[in-house]
Motif scaffolding. Structure first.
Motif, PDB file in Angstrom:
ATOM      1  N   GLY A 350     -61.572 -31.999 -27.507  1.00 58.86           N
ATOM      2  CA  GLY A 350     -62.833 -31.769 -26.828  1.00 58.86           C
ATOM      3  C   GLY A 350     -62.821 -30.675 -25.789  1.00 58.86           C
ATOM      4  O   GLY A 350     -63.877 -30.263 -25.317  1.00 58.86           O
ATOM      5  N   CYS A 351     -61.635 -30.182 -25.388  1.00 57.41           N
ATOM      6  CA  CYS A 351     -61.557 -29.168 -24.341  1.00 57.41           C
ATOM      7  C   CYS A 351     -61.682 -27.768 -24.950  1.00 57.41           C
ATOM      8  O   CYS A 351     -61.103 -27.498 -26.010  1.00 57.41           O
ATOM      9  CB  CYS A 351     -60.256 -29.288 -23.558  1.00 57.41           C
ATOM     10  N   ASN A 352     -62.405 -26.876 -24.262  1.00 58.62           N
ATOM     11  CA  ASN A 352     -62.645 -25.534 -24.809  1.00 58.62           C
ATOM     12  C   ASN A 352     -62.216 -24.432 -23.837  1.00 58.62           C
ATOM     13  O   ASN A 352     -62.684 -23.305 -23.941  1.00 58.62           O
ATOM     14  CB  ASN A 352     -64.134 -25.373 -25.148  1.00 58.62           C
ATOM     15  N   ILE A 353     -61.325 -24.757 -22.871  1.00 58.53           N
ATOM     16  CA  ILE A 353     -60.824 -23.736 -21.954  1.00 58.53           C
ATOM     17  C   ILE A 353     -60.000 -22.721 -22.738  1.00 58.53           C
ATOM     18  O   ILE A 353     -59.139 -23.082 -23.544  1.00 58.53           O
ATOM     19  CB  ILE A 353     -59.955 -24.384 -20.850  1.00 58.53           C
ATOM     20  N   ALA A 354     -60.275 -21.432 -22.537  1.00 56.40           N
ATOM     21  CA  ALA A 354     -59.600 -20.373 -23.294  1.00 56.40           C
ATOM     22  C   ALA A 354     -58.088 -20.429 -23.084  1.00 56.40           C
ATOM     23  O   ALA A 354     -57.601 -20.759 -21.993  1.00 56.40           O
ATOM     24  CB  ALA A 354     -60.138 -19.005 -22.878  1.00 56.40           C
ATOM     25  N   ALA A 355     -57.352 -20.077 -24.139  1.00 60.47           N
ATOM     26  CA  ALA A 355     -55.891 -20.169 -24.085  1.00 60.47           C
ATOM     27  C   ALA A 355     -55.302 -19.306 -22.979  1.00 60.47           C
ATOM     28  O   ALA A 355     -54.305 -19.687 -22.361  1.00 60.47           O
ATOM     29  CB  ALA A 355     -55.300 -19.770 -25.440  1.00 60.47           C
ATOM     30  N   ARG A 356     -55.908 -18.174 -22.711  1.00 61.73           N
ATOM     31  CA  ARG A 356     -55.369 -17.281 -21.686  1.00 61.73           C
ATOM     32  C   ARG A 356     -55.457 -17.893 -20.290  1.00 61.73           C
ATOM     33  O   ARG A 356     -54.830 -17.399 -19.351  1.00 61.73           O
ATOM     34  CB  ARG A 356     -56.078 -15.933 -21.721  1.00 61.73           C
ATOM     35  N   ARG A 357     -56.223 -18.966 -20.132  1.00 61.84           N
ATOM     36  CA  ARG A 357     -56.340 -19.638 -18.846  1.00 61.84           C
ATOM     37  C   ARG A 357     -55.557 -20.950 -18.831  1.00 61.84           C
ATOM     38  O   ARG A 357     -55.706 -21.747 -17.912  1.00 61.84           O
ATOM     39  CB  ARG A 357     -57.818 -19.913 -18.529  1.00 61.84           C
ATOM     40  N   CYS A 358     -54.747 -21.175 -19.851  1.00 63.23           N
ATOM     41  CA  CYS A 358     -54.016 -22.435 -19.991  1.00 63.23           C
ATOM     42  C   CYS A 358     -52.518 -22.241 -19.758  1.00 63.23           C
ATOM     43  O   CYS A 358     -52.009 -21.116 -19.742  1.00 63.23           O
ATOM     44  CB  CYS A 358     -54.235 -23.028 -21.389  1.00 63.23           C
ATOM     45  N   ASP A 359     -51.827 -23.370 -19.603  1.00 59.14           N
ATOM     46  CA  ASP A 359     -50.363 -23.376 -19.557  1.00 59.14           C
ATOM     47  C   ASP A 359     -49.832 -23.544 -20.980  1.00 59.14           C
ATOM     48  O   ASP A 359     -50.477 -24.151 -21.825  1.00 59.14           O
ATOM     49  CB  ASP A 359     -49.856 -24.541 -18.705  1.00 59.14           C
ATOM     50  N   ILE A 360     -48.633 -23.016 -21.225  1.00 53.95           N
ATOM     51  CA  ILE A 360     -47.956 -23.269 -22.499  1.00 53.95           C
ATOM     52  C   ILE A 360     -47.014 -24.440 -22.283  1.00 53.95           C
ATOM     53  O   ILE A 360     -46.086 -24.358 -21.478  1.00 53.95           O
ATOM     54  CB  ILE A 360     -47.193 -22.032 -22.988  1.00 53.95           C
ATOM     55  N   ASP A 361     -47.260 -25.529 -22.983  1.00 51.28           N
ATOM     56  CA  ASP A 361     -46.544 -26.775 -22.749  1.00 51.28           C
ATOM     57  C   ASP A 361     -45.625 -27.116 -23.914  1.00 51.28           C
ATOM     58  O   ASP A 361     -45.979 -26.916 -25.073  1.00 51.28           O
ATOM     59  CB  ASP A 361     -47.560 -27.910 -22.543  1.00 51.28           C
TER      60      ASP A 361
END
Length: 450
Positions: A350-361
């Protein structure tokens, strides 16, 4: 942040019951909303029929207004609001009957319906509209409205009679800037313009604001003075005012040249056939996409492609469209680019935050032996990254043997052979599982028409 880790079995069962109850209520709300829309559409139709019988010169405008006023008075709402709702309901019920019916059955929500109708509003051919609606409803049954918006736009684009380049040329004629006065001595400045330019402006302001924050923080630490307390939104607003009024951001930071040298960054995905096609209006070439969200015209995409200093090439399977690999003519961190191209956004359901604003986990924690590879990495926004580590939510990579199961067995087996699909299986504290799949790639697929 570890409260749910200590939940007892009765408490977990209570949460599961609450989740089920909320879901049932949401389905009931969707059904009732569809019933209300049906009634509003009938009211609008009756008003128009009355006007047609009497040959009203306004083609039913006053009759609709009168009915809207009656309904508004009954439900204590503005007649203008009711008239707008009647118009929206008529559009959905009459032009997107399949979507309205799906909402009436509780399969999708009113928010899903609005996204589907908005994305397909310009589809005039009934057959194309029906095919689009059927596909969009299927996608809506497993996606949140904010994720669906991008998917629906891409689907609708395939049925457009005119290319995005043709439509963009017309839409550019509507570009404008406006001012709206607000309370307390404030006013709002708005702009309608090409998406690439608007996103570029916002990105450049953001980069300048971050530079100011870093510079001021360093200066405050060195001098012991108080740090600048402005938020990012406030800094962006101040910078925009300075640039518009003086031409340069001279009123911010100690190094105006540093800020002025910052350039905007936009991410555009362009299918290679779109670049190669000699006819930019060819209906078979899918449009370029800006930051994985909205289509942009081919002329702009080609202009950006010709001037970019480096390329990220996304290799996809020609039939399934699955992501195979990412490389670059000027090599950098290939694994990071591959993950960003595959995930495109946060991988929590359900989350749509762009990958460039995310952490790599690391799905399987590196501290427990998890490898730093594409099979064990995924993008998570900070909110859901924290949720994964500090709650009873659990996630694991879908095994390839499972990827070949189900109705799409053949396609999944092909993907498993050529590379992982990246499916994640999330398990909630109540034991419910949710599968999150990477978005489809913006690419061309070939099918056997025999």
């Amino acid at each position: 942040m570890t409260e749910l880790l200590d939940a007892t079995d009765p408490q977990t069962a209570m949460i599961a019951d609450l989740v089920g109850s909320v879901r049932a209520v949401e389905e009931t709300i969707a059904r009732l909303s569809a019933v209300r829309d049906g009634m509003l559409a009938v009211a609008a139709r009756v008003a128009v029929d009355i006007a047609r019988q009497a040959a009203h010169p306004d083609r039913g405008d006053m009759a609709v207004r009168a009915v809207a006023s009656e309904i508004g008075a009954a439900v204590r709402a503005s007649d203008r609001t009711i008239e707008r709702r009647m118009d929206e309901a008529s559009w959905a019920v009459e032009r997107f009957t399949e979507v309205w019916a799906a909402q009436g059955a509780g399969r999708i929500s009113a928010a899903h319906t609005r996204v589907i109708v908005d994305a397909g509003a310009h589809l005039d051919d009934p057959a194309d509209r029906a095919r689009y609606a059927a596909r969009a409803v299927e996608a809506a049954s497993v996606e949140s409205p904010n994720r669906l918006r991008r998917i629906a736009r891409r689907m609708a684009e395939q049925y457009q009679a005119r290319t995005v380049t043709e439509r963009h040329r017309d839409a550019r004629e509507l570009r404008r800037v406006w001012v709206r006065d607000l309370d307390d001595g404030m006013a709002e400045l708005g702009m309608l313009g090409p998406a690439v330019l608007v996103h570029g402006m916002h990105d450049r302001l953001t980069r300048m604001a971050r530079t100011i924050t870093l510079e001021n923080g360093r200066a405050a630490r060195e001098s012991g003075s108080e740090c600048d307390s402005r938020t990012m939104d406030q800094l962006r607003a101040d910078l925009l005012a300075d640039i518009a009024l003086t031409g340069t951001p001279t009123g911010h930071g100690s190094d105006a040249e540093l800020l002025g040298a910052i350039r905007a960054r936009v991410e555009v995905t362009v299918p290679v056939f779109t670049l190669m096609d000699e006819d930019p209006n060819h209906p078979g070439a899918p449009p370029a996409e800006l930051d994985g969200r909205s289509p942009i015209d081919t002329d702009t995409a080609r202009l950006l492609a010709g001037r970019t200093p480096g390329w990220e090439r996304v290799l996809t399977h020609p039939i399934t469209g699955a992501l195979l690999a990412v490389d670059r003519y000027r090599p950098t961190d290939q694994l990071t680019r591959h993950l960003r191209a595959r995930d495109q956004r946060c991988r929590f359901p359900g989350c749509n935050i762009a990958a460039r604003r995310c952490d790599i986990d690391h799905t399987h924690a590196a501290s427990s032996g998890g490898e730093t590879c594409a099979d064990n990495l995924a993008h998570l926004c900070r909110r859901h990254h924290m949720l994964k580590h500090h709650s009873r939510w659990r996630v694991e990579r879908r095994r390839r043997s499972e990827e070949g199961a189900g109705t799409a067995r053949g396609a999944r087996e092909t993907n498993a052979t050529l590379g992982t699909t990246g499916d994640l299986v999330w398990t909630s504290p109540t034991g419910t599982t949710y599968i999150d799949r990477p978005p489809e790639q913006n690419t061309v697929r070939f099918t056997d028409r025999r």
